[in-house]
Write a protein that holds these residues in place. Structure first.
Motif, PDB file in Angstrom:
ATOM      1  N   MET A 218       0.827  -1.200   0.000  1.00  0.00           N
ATOM      2  CA  MET A 218       0.000   0.000   0.000  1.00  0.00           C
ATOM      3  C   MET A 218       0.870   1.261   0.000  1.00  0.00           C
ATOM      4  SD  MET A 218      -3.295  -0.410  -0.187  1.00  0.00           S
ATOM      5  CE  MET A 218      -3.740   1.252   0.327  1.00  0.00           C
ATOM      6  N   ALA A 219       1.907   1.272   0.817  1.00  0.00           N
ATOM      7  CA  ALA A 219       2.790   2.441   0.873  1.00  0.00           C
ATOM      8  C   ALA A 219       3.472   2.683  -0.467  1.00  0.00           C
ATOM      9  CB  ALA A 219       3.825   2.260   1.982  1.00  0.00           C
ATOM     10  N   LEU A 220       3.900   1.607  -1.115  1.00  0.00           N
ATOM     11  CA  LEU A 220       4.600   1.746  -2.392  1.00  0.00           C
ATOM     12  C   LEU A 220       3.693   2.283  -3.481  1.00  0.00           C
ATOM     13  CD1 LEU A 220       6.677  -1.553  -2.254  1.00  0.00           C
ATOM     14  CD2 LEU A 220       7.626   0.772  -2.303  1.00  0.00           C
ATOM     15  N   ILE A 221       2.453   1.804  -3.564  1.00  0.00           N
ATOM     16  CA  ILE A 221       1.575   2.279  -4.638  1.00  0.00           C
ATOM     17  C   ILE A 221       1.029   3.674  -4.341  1.00  0.00           C
ATOM     18  CG2 ILE A 221       0.944  -0.063  -5.303  1.00  0.00           C
ATOM     19  CD1 ILE A 221      -1.751   0.345  -3.996  1.00  0.00           C
ATOM     20  N   GLU A 222       0.974   4.058  -3.054  1.00  0.00           N
ATOM     21  CA  GLU A 222       0.478   5.384  -2.685  1.00  0.00           C
ATOM     22  C   GLU A 222       1.579   6.433  -2.772  1.00  0.00           C
ATOM     23  OE1 GLU A 222      -2.425   7.948  -2.008  1.00  0.00           O
ATOM     24  OE2 GLU A 222      -2.872   5.817  -1.796  1.00  0.00           O
ATOM     25  N   GLY A 223       2.845   5.976  -2.732  1.00  0.00           N
ATOM     26  CA  GLY A 223       3.939   6.922  -2.678  1.00  0.00           C
ATOM     27  C   GLY A 223       4.136   7.485  -1.284  1.00  0.00           C
ATOM     28  N   ALA A 224       3.773   6.687  -0.274  1.00  0.00           N
ATOM     29  CA  ALA A 224       3.902   7.094   1.123  1.00  0.00           C
ATOM     30  C   ALA A 224       5.127   6.453   1.743  1.00  0.00           C
ATOM     31  CB  ALA A 224       2.647   6.703   1.907  1.00  0.00           C
ATOM     32  N   GLN A 225       5.608   7.046   2.824  1.00  0.00           N
ATOM     33  CA  GLN A 225       6.756   6.472   3.527  1.00  0.00           C
ATOM     34  C   GLN A 225       6.366   5.245   4.337  1.00  0.00           C
ATOM     35  OE1 GLN A 225       8.523   9.609   5.869  1.00  0.00           O
ATOM     36  NE2 GLN A 225       9.243  10.737   4.074  1.00  0.00           N
ATOM     37  N   ALA A 226       5.129   5.220   4.837  1.00  0.00           N
ATOM     38  CA  ALA A 226       4.722   4.118   5.709  1.00  0.00           C
ATOM     39  C   ALA A 226       3.213   3.947   5.676  1.00  0.00           C
ATOM     40  CB  ALA A 226       5.198   4.376   7.140  1.00  0.00           C
ATOM     41  N   CYS A 227       2.758   2.785   6.167  1.00  0.00           N
ATOM     42  CA  CYS A 227       1.337   2.457   6.197  1.00  0.00           C
ATOM     43  C   CYS A 227       1.045   1.553   7.382  1.00  0.00           C
ATOM     44  CB  CYS A 227       0.932   1.753   4.896  1.00  0.00           C
ATOM     45  SG  CYS A 227      -0.729   1.023   4.895  1.00  0.00           S
ATOM     46  N   TRP A 228      -0.146   1.716   7.959  1.00  0.00           N
ATOM     47  CA  TRP A 228      -0.661   0.787   8.968  1.00  0.00           C
ATOM     48  C   TRP A 228      -2.002   0.269   8.508  1.00  0.00           C
ATOM     49  CZ3 TRP A 228       1.366  -1.684  12.996  1.00  0.00           C
ATOM     50  CH2 TRP A 228       2.580  -1.229  13.509  1.00  0.00           C
ATOM     51  N   GLY A 229      -2.160  -1.053   8.500  1.00  0.00           N
ATOM     52  CA  GLY A 229      -3.437  -1.662   8.179  1.00  0.00           C
ATOM     53  C   GLY A 229      -4.339  -1.671   9.398  1.00  0.00           C
ATOM     54  N   THR A 230      -5.645  -1.559   9.165  1.00  0.00           N
ATOM     55  CA  THR A 230      -6.621  -1.571  10.257  1.00  0.00           C
ATOM     56  C   THR A 230      -7.759  -2.533   9.924  1.00  0.00           C
ATOM     57  OG1 THR A 230      -7.832   0.304   9.309  1.00  0.00           O
ATOM     58  CG2 THR A 230      -6.130   0.805  10.929  1.00  0.00           C
TER      59      THR A 230
ATOM     60  N   LEU B 118     -13.478  -7.075   5.288  1.00  0.00           N
ATOM     61  CA  LEU B 118     -13.286  -5.716   5.760  1.00  0.00           C
ATOM     62  C   LEU B 118     -11.806  -5.415   5.924  1.00  0.00           C
ATOM     63  CD1 LEU B 118     -15.967  -5.642   8.619  1.00  0.00           C
ATOM     64  CD2 LEU B 118     -16.265  -4.921   6.240  1.00  0.00           C
ATOM     65  N   GLY B 119     -11.464  -4.134   5.813  1.00  0.00           N
ATOM     66  CA  GLY B 119     -10.082  -3.723   6.038  1.00  0.00           C
ATOM     67  C   GLY B 119      -9.930  -2.237   5.830  1.00  0.00           C
ATOM     68  N   GLY B 120      -8.852  -1.680   6.354  1.00  0.00           N
ATOM     69  CA  GLY B 120      -8.575  -0.262   6.184  1.00  0.00           C
ATOM     70  C   GLY B 120      -7.089  -0.009   6.166  1.00  0.00           C
ATOM     71  N   ALA B 121      -6.709   1.227   5.844  1.00  0.00           N
ATOM     72  CA  ALA B 121      -5.295   1.583   5.802  1.00  0.00           C
ATOM     73  C   ALA B 121      -5.132   3.067   6.095  1.00  0.00           C
ATOM     74  CB  ALA B 121      -4.690   1.248   4.442  1.00  0.00           C
ATOM     75  N   VAL B 122      -4.056   3.389   6.824  1.00  0.00           N
ATOM     76  CA  VAL B 122      -3.652   4.774   7.084  1.00  0.00           C
ATOM     77  C   VAL B 122      -2.237   4.926   6.560  1.00  0.00           C
ATOM     78  CG1 VAL B 122      -3.364   6.598   8.804  1.00  0.00           C
ATOM     79  CG2 VAL B 122      -5.010   4.747   9.213  1.00  0.00           C
TER      80      VAL B 122
END
Length: 408
Positions: free
Chosen positions: A81-93, A227-231
């Motif tokens: 998720m972080a790689l495709i978003e271009g983010a430094q980090a991600c947490w799944g929820t 179900l799932g989420g990501a920040v």
């Protein structure tokens, strides 16, 4: 049976383009060299020595300790998720709403100020108007498309700004770059719910946002399974602010759900692009129907913010909303219900992003608890209908809507 040595290999993937990251980003193989991502269904992990456990809990070494803290399958989902978003980090929820709540509460305390767009998904609106004030957080709501209202609300020190663009269900577009500039001047982190656009069609971080949240239940799964989420955000935010909140409050995603979402990411772009093409075709069809008063779709020139939408988004998205022609006082809901009940192909469901086309009446489902006058301010009328386009044949979708509209 001879077993392979139990070691893991991880291919470095930072330089790959998005299409490749969707399929291979974050892939970690065990010593068995499996093709598909491995599913690690375990709640705990063992230590070779007591000193290793001590070092892990002190934070001196990085390793998996407990399912609530992390898991190899979840780790793959977060990295991809972080790689495709271009983010430094991600947490799944565990859910999308867990992602929204965690992204806010991890950084807020009594006395803080939040500015939010008025047009929000019903549960997000509940967090803003009911839950945050209980904890002493003041919330100012604004009309998202009105930059003057944003500027006025952000004249005082603010800790967080929250909005979704396009909004649910009226598909309002908010200028991410302009609002982010105003928010940063007030000291606020900008949180964007990007679920309608997906990481395929919009990149909020590149436009100036600080944090992106998703309900992965929607397009990322794409088949109504789990179900799932990501920040997603910077490493300091995710590690120092968000991580302690998630680890100690427990909105963790299950390894099985993370595995399902990993597989969903592989086809995300293919699905979103096809569904967006169908949505545009269907919107143009409905716009010319005599029983339809108005169609809202960011990809159409008739959308009031079409130019801004096409500046921020790559396509118009997979969702559209439309209103039936004027029916007289008190009759709008009855006509909507007759239309929905008359459909033979499109399913009535409040979910979205599915491969099956889904339809809902926001005023009596996702936004029913919001007072009628506030719904009107959000652009949600009793005659508004939202469609999430799937992947069926466009002619079958048109024929289904035609026969249902003909019954009105």
């Amino acid at each position: 049976m001879t077993q392979h040595k139990k070691v893991t290999k991880h291919k470095k993937s930072v330089a790959w383009r998005q299409d490749t990251q969707l399929v291979r980003g974050g892939l970690t193989r065990s010593g068995f060299e499996e093709t598909s991502e491995a599913l690690y269904l375990t709640s705990g992990f063992v230590y070779g020595q007591a000193a290793e456990a001590e070092a892990a809990f002190k934070g001196d070494i990085e390793r998996y300790m407990y399912g609530r803290f992390g898991n190899p399958t979840v780790g793959m989902f977060q990295e991809r998720m972080a790689l495709i978003e271009g983010a430094q980090a991600c947490w799944g929820t565990a859910t999308g709403m867990a992602a929204v709540f965690a992204s806010l509460m991890c950084q807020l305390r009594a006395g803080d100020h939040v500015v939010s767009a008025r047009a929000l998904f019903g549960s997000c609106q509940y967090i803003m108007t009911e839950i945050l004030p209980r904890f002493g957080v003041s919330v100012t709501t604004v009309d998202g498309a009105d930059l003057d209202q944003w500027e006025k609300a952000l004249k005082r020190k603010t800790q967080a700004v929250f909005f979704e663009t396009p909004s649910n269900p009226a598909l309002e577009i908010i200028d991410v770059a302009a609002v982010s500039k105003l928010a940063h001047a007030a000291g606020a982190n900008v949180i964007i719910d990007n679920v309608f656009a997906t990481p395929i069609l919009q990149s909020p971080l590149a436009l100036g946002a600080d944090i992106v949240v998703y309900s992965a239940t929607k397009h990322i799964d794409g088949q109504g399974r789990c179900l799932g989420g990501a920040v997603l955000g910077s490493t300091p935010y995710c590690q120092d602010v968000l991580k302690p909140f998630i680890r100690n409050t427990g909105p963790s995603i299950s390894p099985f759900n993370a595995w399902v979402l990993l597989k969903g990411l592989e086809t995300l772009k293919l699905r979103v692009e096809k569904q967006s093409a169908l949505a545009l075709d269907l919107a143009l069809f409905l716009e010319n129907h005599p029983k339809v008063m108005r169609v809202l779709y960011p990809g159409m020139e008739s959308h009031p913010q079409h130019h801004l939408a096409m500046t921020q988004m790559r396509l118009g998205g997979t969702l559209l909303s439309f209103e039936l022609a004027e029916t007289g006082s008190g009759k709008a809901k009855d006509m909507v219900f007759r239309l929905l009940d008359g459909l033979r192909l499109i399913d009535i469901s409040n979910n979205l992003g599915d491969m099956k086309s889904l339809i809902t009446h926001p005023a009596t489902t996702t936004h029913q608890r919001i007072p009628a006058d506030e719904r009107v301010r959000m652009g949600i009328t009793d005659s508004m209908i939202r469609i999430s386009t799937g992947a069926e044949d466009i002619n079958d979708l048109k024929e289904d809507l035609s026969q249902a509209l003909a019954q009105l």
